[in-house]
Enzyme design. Structure first.
Site, mmCIF file in Angstrom:
data_model
loop_
_atom_site.group_PDB
_atom_site.id
_atom_site.type_symbol
_atom_site.label_atom_id
_atom_site.label_comp_id
_atom_site.label_asym_id
_atom_site.label_seq_id
_atom_site.Cartn_x
_atom_site.Cartn_y
_atom_site.Cartn_z
ATOM 1 N N ASP A 176 8.885 5.163 7.570
ATOM 2 C CA ASP A 176 8.414 4.559 8.814
ATOM 3 C C ASP A 176 7.276 5.422 9.319
ATOM 4 O O ASP A 176 7.377 6.655 9.347
ATOM 5 C CB ASP A 176 9.519 4.446 9.860
ATOM 6 N N LYS A 230 -7.233 11.104 0.086
ATOM 7 C CA LYS A 230 -6.328 10.694 1.169
ATOM 8 C C LYS A 230 -4.949 11.337 0.951
ATOM 9 O O LYS A 230 -4.392 11.927 1.874
ATOM 10 C CB LYS A 230 -6.197 9.160 1.258
ATOM 11 N N HIS A 233 -0.606 12.110 6.141
ATOM 12 C CA HIS A 233 0.783 12.206 6.597
ATOM 13 C C HIS A 233 1.744 11.837 5.471
ATOM 14 O O HIS A 233 2.694 12.558 5.189
ATOM 15 C CB HIS A 233 0.964 11.269 7.798
ATOM 16 N N ARG A 234 1.449 10.717 4.778
ATOM 17 C CA ARG A 234 2.369 10.284 3.718
ATOM 18 C C ARG A 234 2.303 11.239 2.531
ATOM 19 O O ARG A 234 3.327 11.535 1.910
ATOM 20 C CB ARG A 234 2.030 8.849 3.284
ATOM 21 N N PHE A 258 -5.641 1.090 4.011
ATOM 22 C CA PHE A 258 -5.034 -0.041 4.721
ATOM 23 C C PHE A 258 -4.860 0.344 6.182
ATOM 24 O O PHE A 258 -5.181 1.460 6.586
ATOM 25 C CB PHE A 258 -3.691 -0.433 4.085
ATOM 26 N N GLY A 259 -4.317 -0.589 6.958
ATOM 27 C CA GLY A 259 -3.971 -0.296 8.352
ATOM 28 C C GLY A 259 -5.161 0.246 9.143
ATOM 29 O O GLY A 259 -6.255 -0.327 9.134
ATOM 30 N N HIS A 273 0.837 -1.210 0.000
ATOM 31 C CA HIS A 273 0.000 0.000 0.000
ATOM 32 C C HIS A 273 0.871 1.259 0.000
ATOM 33 O O HIS A 273 0.575 2.234 -0.680
ATOM 34 C CB HIS A 273 -0.920 0.008 1.228
HETATM 35 P P1 ITT Z 1 7.678 -1.466 5.890
HETATM 36 O O1 ITT Z 1 8.353 -1.362 7.226
HETATM 37 O O2 ITT Z 1 8.109 -2.663 5.107
HETATM 38 O O3 ITT Z 1 7.736 -0.175 5.116
HETATM 39 P P2 ITT Z 1 5.291 -1.637 7.518
HETATM 40 O O4 ITT Z 1 3.823 -1.740 7.226
HETATM 41 O O5 ITT Z 1 5.880 -2.640 8.497
HETATM 42 O O6 ITT Z 1 6.085 -1.699 6.124
HETATM 43 P P3 ITT Z 1 5.870 0.464 9.396
HETATM 44 O O7 ITT Z 1 6.775 -0.358 10.215
HETATM 45 O O8 ITT Z 1 6.243 1.883 9.079
HETATM 46 O O9 ITT Z 1 5.605 -0.187 7.978
HETATM 47 O O10 ITT Z 1 4.431 0.430 10.100
HETATM 48 C C1 ITT Z 1 3.451 1.275 9.641
HETATM 49 C C2 ITT Z 1 2.103 0.832 10.191
HETATM 50 O O11 ITT Z 1 1.392 2.005 10.609
HETATM 51 C C3 ITT Z 1 1.275 0.195 9.096
HETATM 52 O O12 ITT Z 1 1.484 -1.220 9.016
HETATM 53 C C4 ITT Z 1 -0.135 0.582 9.519
HETATM 54 O O13 ITT Z 1 -0.589 -0.270 10.543
HETATM 55 C C5 ITT Z 1 0.080 1.982 10.114
HETATM 56 N N1 ITT Z 1 -0.031 2.998 9.048
HETATM 57 C C6 ITT Z 1 0.968 3.727 8.483
HETATM 58 N N2 ITT Z 1 0.511 4.531 7.511
HETATM 59 C C7 ITT Z 1 -0.820 4.305 7.455
HETATM 60 C C8 ITT Z 1 -1.847 4.816 6.648
HETATM 61 O O14 ITT Z 1 -1.609 5.690 5.688
HETATM 62 N N3 ITT Z 1 -3.079 4.364 6.863
HETATM 63 C C9 ITT Z 1 -3.357 3.470 7.845
HETATM 64 N N4 ITT Z 1 -2.436 2.918 8.628
HETATM 65 C C10 ITT Z 1 -1.169 3.337 8.444
#
Ligand code: ITT
Length: 194
Positions: A69, A174, A179-180, A151-152, A12
């Site tokens: 991150d 979005k 944030h992203r 996602f997330g 994502h």
């Molecule tokens: P990488 O480390 O491989 O990049 P990851 O998913 O493990 O992938 P992180 O350690 O940075 O990445 O964890 C980010 C988590 O925060 C992600 O899995 C979601 O649960 C949450 N998150 C981050 N950005 C988000 C978004 O835009 N929308 C919803 N949840 C988000």
């Protein structure tokens, strides 16, 4: 065309960066460079973990590299899950993580459910010092998930000034406030200016 590896295993995040970057850069995935490593993330800050991920890939695979991150900080939980967002209840299990978040916020009234998403992006180019681009979006956590997109924690998060969750808005909406989106626009501004 400039090639940069995005050191993420989160499809994502990759989609979000690619749709914002357009065709000025070639964003390679870890799969594209045949990196299947379990990259350690042991730091206590988003910046620290973003640097660790970018460094891991740059040092071993030799590409210019960026890493993201990110996570959710909930005020009523003293900033948790924060850097542990991906593994709050269970590693990369969005449904379980959302369920745990709702359980921990049970009984917390709407006005105290304030939260923010944060992203730190680290860019490692050539021998230059690492550069960081960050973004945050303030909002609140609902008491039940809504929407199928994103996602997330997106189905639980409503940004300030909005009524729909990030899982109910379009991708473009979005990106405009997330944030992203903010961090990526700062990154692209820097890369375009080089
Ligand atoms: P990488 O480390 O491989 O990049 P990851 O998913 O493990 O992938 P992180 O350690 O940075 O990445 O964890 C980010 C988590 O925060 C992600 O899995 C979601 O649960 C949450 N998150 C981050 N950005 C988000 C978004 O835009 N929308 C919803 N949840 C988000």
């Amino acid at each position: 065309m400039k090639k940069i590896v995005f050191a993420t295993n989160n499809a994502h995040k990759l989609d979000e960066l690619r749709r914002m970057a357009g065709d000025r850069f070639e964003i390679l995935s870890l799969k594209d460079i045949r990196c299947f490593d379990d990259i350690p993330e042991n730091e206590t800050t988003f910046e620290g973990n973003a640097l660790a991920k970018a460094r891991w890939v740059r040092d071993r695979y030799g590409y210019d590299c960026l890493a993201d991150d990110s996570g959710l900080e909930v005020d009523a939980l003293d900033g948790a899950p924060g850097v542990l967002s991906a593994r709050f209840a269970a590693e990369h299990d969005d449904a379980a993580n959302n369920k745990l978040l709702l359980a921990k916020l049970q009984g917390v009234p709407a006005q105290k459910r304030t939260a923010r998403f944060r992203t730190a992006i680290c860019l490692l180019e050539g021998d230059a010092e690492p550069r960081f681009f960050s973004g945050a979006v303030e909002g609140r956590i609902l008491d039940a998930p809504r929407g199928e997109g994103g996602f997330g924690y997106d189905p639980l998060f409503v940004a300030d000034g909005y009524t729909r969750t990030f899982a109910e808005t379009s991708a473009a909406e979005k990106d405009a406030v997330s944030h992203r989106g903010r961090a990526v626009r700062a990154l692209l501004h820097y890369l375009h200016a080089e």
